[in-house]
Design a protein around this motif. Structure first.
Motif, PDB file in Angstrom:
ATOM      1  N   UNK A   1       0.839  -1.193   0.000  1.00  0.00           N
ATOM      2  CA  UNK A   1       0.000   0.000   0.000  1.00  0.00           C
ATOM      3  C   UNK A   1       0.881   1.253   0.000  1.00  0.00           C
ATOM      4  N   UNK A   2       0.497   2.228  -0.816  1.00  0.00           N
ATOM      5  CA  UNK A   2       1.241   3.486  -0.888  1.00  0.00           C
ATOM      6  C   UNK A   2       0.421   4.666  -0.379  1.00  0.00           C
ATOM      7  N   UNK A   3      -0.872   4.700  -0.665  1.00  0.00           N
ATOM      8  CA  UNK A   3      -1.739   5.785  -0.207  1.00  0.00           C
ATOM      9  C   UNK A   3      -3.095   5.201   0.179  1.00  0.00           C
ATOM     10  N   UNK A   4      -3.865   6.000   0.921  1.00  0.00           N
ATOM     11  CA  UNK A   4      -5.193   5.533   1.325  1.00  0.00           C
ATOM     12  C   UNK A   4      -6.082   6.724   1.638  1.00  0.00           C
ATOM     13  N   UNK A   5      -7.385   6.520   1.462  1.00  0.00           N
ATOM     14  CA  UNK A   5      -8.351   7.568   1.767  1.00  0.00           C
ATOM     15  C   UNK A   5      -9.704   6.910   2.024  1.00  0.00           C
ATOM     16  N   UNK A   6     -10.316   7.237   3.152  1.00  0.00           N
ATOM     17  CA  UNK A   6     -11.612   6.665   3.476  1.00  0.00           C
ATOM     18  C   UNK A   6     -11.535   5.161   3.621  1.00  0.00           C
ATOM     19  N   UNK A   7     -12.294   4.439   2.797  1.00  0.00           N
ATOM     20  CA  UNK A   7     -12.297   2.974   2.847  1.00  0.00           C
ATOM     21  C   UNK A   7     -11.440   2.357   1.746  1.00  0.00           C
ATOM     22  N   UNK A   8     -10.663   3.181   1.052  1.00  0.00           N
ATOM     23  CA  UNK A   8      -9.891   2.684  -0.091  1.00  0.00           C
ATOM     24  C   UNK A   8      -8.396   2.880   0.103  1.00  0.00           C
ATOM     25  N   UNK A   9      -7.617   1.910  -0.394  1.00  0.00           N
ATOM     26  CA  UNK A   9      -6.167   1.988  -0.396  1.00  0.00           C
ATOM     27  C   UNK A   9      -5.662   1.793  -1.826  1.00  0.00           C
ATOM     28  N   UNK A  10      -4.534   2.420  -2.135  1.00  0.00           N
ATOM     29  CA  UNK A  10      -3.924   2.299  -3.458  1.00  0.00           C
ATOM     30  C   UNK A  10      -2.505   1.778  -3.295  1.00  0.00           C
ATOM     31  N   UNK A  11      -2.141   0.788  -4.097  1.00  0.00           N
ATOM     32  CA  UNK A  11      -0.811   0.195  -3.946  1.00  0.00           C
ATOM     33  C   UNK A  11       0.210   0.918  -4.820  1.00  0.00           C
ATOM     34  N   UNK A  12       1.465   0.458  -4.754  1.00  0.00           N
ATOM     35  CA  UNK A  12       2.559   1.122  -5.462  1.00  0.00           C
ATOM     36  C   UNK A  12       2.444   1.000  -6.971  1.00  0.00           C
ATOM     37  N   UNK A  13       1.592   0.109  -7.443  1.00  0.00           N
ATOM     38  CA  UNK A  13       1.371  -0.032  -8.886  1.00  0.00           C
ATOM     39  C   UNK A  13       0.164   0.784  -9.353  1.00  0.00           C
ATOM     40  N   UNK A  14      -0.510   1.469  -8.407  1.00  0.00           N
ATOM     41  CA  UNK A  14      -1.678   2.265  -8.762  1.00  0.00           C
ATOM     42  C   UNK A  14      -2.992   1.513  -8.710  1.00  0.00           C
ATOM     43  N   UNK A  15      -3.000   0.278  -8.204  1.00  0.00           N
ATOM     44  CA  UNK A  15      -4.230  -0.496  -8.102  1.00  0.00           C
ATOM     45  C   UNK A  15      -4.967  -0.124  -6.822  1.00  0.00           C
ATOM     46  N   UNK A  16      -6.300   0.007  -6.918  1.00  0.00           N
ATOM     47  CA  UNK A  16      -7.116   0.382  -5.767  1.00  0.00           C
ATOM     48  C   UNK A  16      -7.717  -0.855  -5.109  1.00  0.00           C
ATOM     49  N   UNK A  17      -7.812  -0.794  -3.775  1.00  0.00           N
ATOM     50  CA  UNK A  17      -8.341  -1.904  -2.989  1.00  0.00           C
ATOM     51  C   UNK A  17      -9.320  -1.365  -1.959  1.00  0.00           C
ATOM     52  N   UNK A  18     -10.444  -2.053  -1.818  1.00  0.00           N
ATOM     53  CA  UNK A  18     -11.404  -1.724  -0.767  1.00  0.00           C
ATOM     54  C   UNK A  18     -10.940  -2.380   0.526  1.00  0.00           C
ATOM     55  N   UNK A  19     -10.770  -1.585   1.560  1.00  0.00           N
ATOM     56  CA  UNK A  19     -10.263  -2.069   2.844  1.00  0.00           C
ATOM     57  C   UNK A  19     -11.434  -2.556   3.696  1.00  0.00           C
ATOM     58  N   UNK A  20     -11.533  -3.870   3.855  1.00  0.00           N
ATOM     59  CA  UNK A  20     -12.566  -4.440   4.718  1.00  0.00           C
ATOM     60  C   UNK A  20     -11.969  -5.008   6.004  1.00  0.00           C
ATOM     61  N   UNK A  21     -10.824  -4.466   6.410  1.00  0.00           N
ATOM     62  CA  UNK A  21     -10.194  -4.871   7.668  1.00  0.00           C
ATOM     63  C   UNK A  21     -10.046  -3.697   8.629  1.00  0.00           C
ATOM     64  N   UNK A  22      -9.760  -2.515   8.085  1.00  0.00           N
ATOM     65  CA  UNK A  22      -9.668  -1.282   8.885  1.00  0.00           C
ATOM     66  C   UNK A  22      -8.665  -1.395  10.028  1.00  0.00           C
ATOM     67  N   UNK A  23      -7.513  -2.008   9.722  1.00  0.00           N
ATOM     68  CA  UNK A  23      -6.462  -2.077  10.743  1.00  0.00           C
ATOM     69  C   UNK A  23      -6.926  -2.728  12.022  1.00  0.00           C
ATOM     70  N   UNK A  24      -7.719  -3.819  11.888  1.00  0.00           N
ATOM     71  CA  UNK A  24      -8.280  -4.513  13.060  1.00  0.00           C
ATOM     72  C   UNK A  24      -9.061  -3.540  13.955  1.00  0.00           C
ATOM     73  N   UNK A  25      -9.782  -2.619  13.334  1.00  0.00           N
ATOM     74  CA  UNK A  25     -10.626  -1.610  13.999  1.00  0.00           C
ATOM     75  C   UNK A  25      -9.862  -0.368  14.440  1.00  0.00           C
ATOM     76  N   UNK A  26      -8.579  -0.269  14.139  1.00  0.00           N
ATOM     77  CA  UNK A  26      -7.849   0.966  14.440  1.00  0.00           C
ATOM     78  C   UNK A  26      -8.293   2.103  13.528  1.00  0.00           C
ATOM     79  N   UNK A  27      -8.842   1.745  12.348  1.00  0.00           N
ATOM     80  CA  UNK A  27      -9.241   2.735  11.353  1.00  0.00           C
ATOM     81  C   UNK A  27     -10.763   2.833  11.265  1.00  0.00           C
TER      82      UNK A  27
END
Length: 402
Positions: free
Chosen positions: A26-52
């Motif tokens: 992961x390189x960047x993130x905003x809200x419920x989405x993260x973007x990796x170093x290749x520019x691919x977007x991922x929906x975060x359904x873990x939220x840092x074990x509830x830290x996020x």
């Protein structure tokens, strides 16, 4: 070699292998989405074990942190600073308690709660010195320090780390009769997760927490609720204990208290309990630092609005309805949880929890497995219904549900 492959190879070469992360960087993130170093977007359904709980880079929290960064970030507890009093007062009020002892990580907070219970047992209850005992539940997860793994029932967490700290009695989670039978005059506390997260989001039987509260009151024992994962909005209430109308003697908080920005944890209780400490008996250089207090104060203000608890309730009801449909297809054997938090047991013929997590990653969704067959789902509370539905559609696709 791609950037992802290069960075993972370097992490494997120089980082200790105490985690087995999914192969995404992961390189960047905003809200419920993260973007990796290749520019691919991922929906975060873990939220840092509830830290996020409040999402990645929540603007209110980032602004609070940035403003404090320009003022003062650390004084140590050798001096007062101008954010500490408000933090303690407002967190105590949020919890309906009187005093706060701040730390950094969740494990530190649980260690602090253990020390607090023992000291209260000797100073207030009158347990003979060195005889204090704490009742805990099987399949618990309270952290990975030597003391905390001493009462874990997870062989992986304990192997090769002994000798272990004595003074703990383990009973089956959810078994009130076993707990009642185990409490003695030397018991100073019952330490429980209101919902067991690492165990696969296990919710205790109805009435269990209320029963624990009754036993602990009857026997003059502290009820210590580890709400590090379950608290601060995750289950649709500020604290998971509220679902049974229970107020423990001690709250142990962490993760979301720092908003995913800085580590913040705390033990919150009455003056009778936390008042047993005297200067020099316990502390932390970083605990309650100005930056941590500034961020946590904003978290407390956000929780007071009730918005995040409402979202967790409404979206959580939807999440559990949709997941429940998968049990009727046979692709899923069980769904557990409360609010925006679920443990999903995958039928073995469709893959292990790890395999399902990897297939979801390939489709742009990030979750985490546990205990072989279980996938945990815990999105940020700011997730939209549309994004949540999209993520659930990816789960149906990897399971082959029509």
């Amino acid at each position: 070699m791609t950037t992802t492959e290069r960075l993972i190879a370097s992490a494997d070469a120089y980082g200790a292998h105490n985690y087995h992360p999914l192969p995404v960087v992961v390189a960047t993130a905003d809200g419920a989405w993260m973007t990796d170093v290749e520019g691919r977007r991922f929906l975060d359904l873990l939220a840092g074990y509830s830290a996020l709980n409040f999402g990645h880079c929540n603007r209110r929290l980032i602004d609070a942190a940035r403003a404090q960064l320009e003022r003062v970030t650390l004084t140590s507890r050798a001096f007062h600073h101008d954010r500490f009093a408000d933090f303690c007062a407002q967190l105590a009020q949020l919890c309906g308690m009187e005093m706060v002892l701040p730390m950094n990580t969740g494990a530190e907070a649980v260690e602090t709660a253990v020390k607090t219970a023992r000291k209260w047992g000797y100073r207030v209850k009158g347990v003979p010195d060195g005889r204090a005992r704490i009742v805990v539940a099987s399949d618990n997860f309270h952290g990975r320090t030597t003391t905390l793994i001493s009462f874990s029932t997870d062989a992986e967490a304990r192997t090769d780390f002994g000798p272990f700290t004595p003074g703990f009695d383990i009973v089956p989670y959810g078994d009130l009769a076993a707990l009642r039978a185990t409490v003695t005059e030397e018991t100073v506390a019952v330490l429980l997760e209101p919902i067991q997260g690492e165990a696969g989001v296990r919710v205790p039987p109805p009435g269990y927490l209320a029963g624990v509260r009754e036993v602990t009151r009857e026997r003059n024992v502290l009820f210590v609720a580890d709400e590090i994962q379950s608290g601060l909005g995750r289950t649709g209430r500020t604290f998971a204990c509220e679902h049974e109308g229970v107020v423990p003697d001690v709250y142990v908080l962490g993760k979301a208290l720092g908003g995913g920005v800085v580590p913040v944890s705390a033990v919150v209780s009455s003056r009778e309990v936390l008042g047993v400490f005297r200067p020099g008996e316990h502390g932390s250089t970083f605990g309650g630092n100005p930056l941590a207090c500034a961020v946590a104060l904003e978290v407390i203000a956000m929780l007071r609005s009730g918005e995040y608890q409402r979202r967790a309730t409404e979206l959580g009801d939807h999440l559990h309805r949709e997941l429940g449909l998968l049990t009727s297809t046979g692709h899923v054997t069980a769904v557990r949880g409360r609010g925006l938090w679920a443990g999903v047991d995958i039928a073995p013929e469709y893959g292990t929890g790890r395999e399902i997590s990897e297939r979801l990653m390939d489709r742009g969704v990030l979750v985490k497995d546990t205990h072989g067959v279980t996938v945990r789902i815990a999105p940020p509370l700011v997730i939209s219904k549309e994004d949540l539905d999209w993520g659930l559609a990816q789960l149906r696709a990897v399971l082959g549900v029509d």
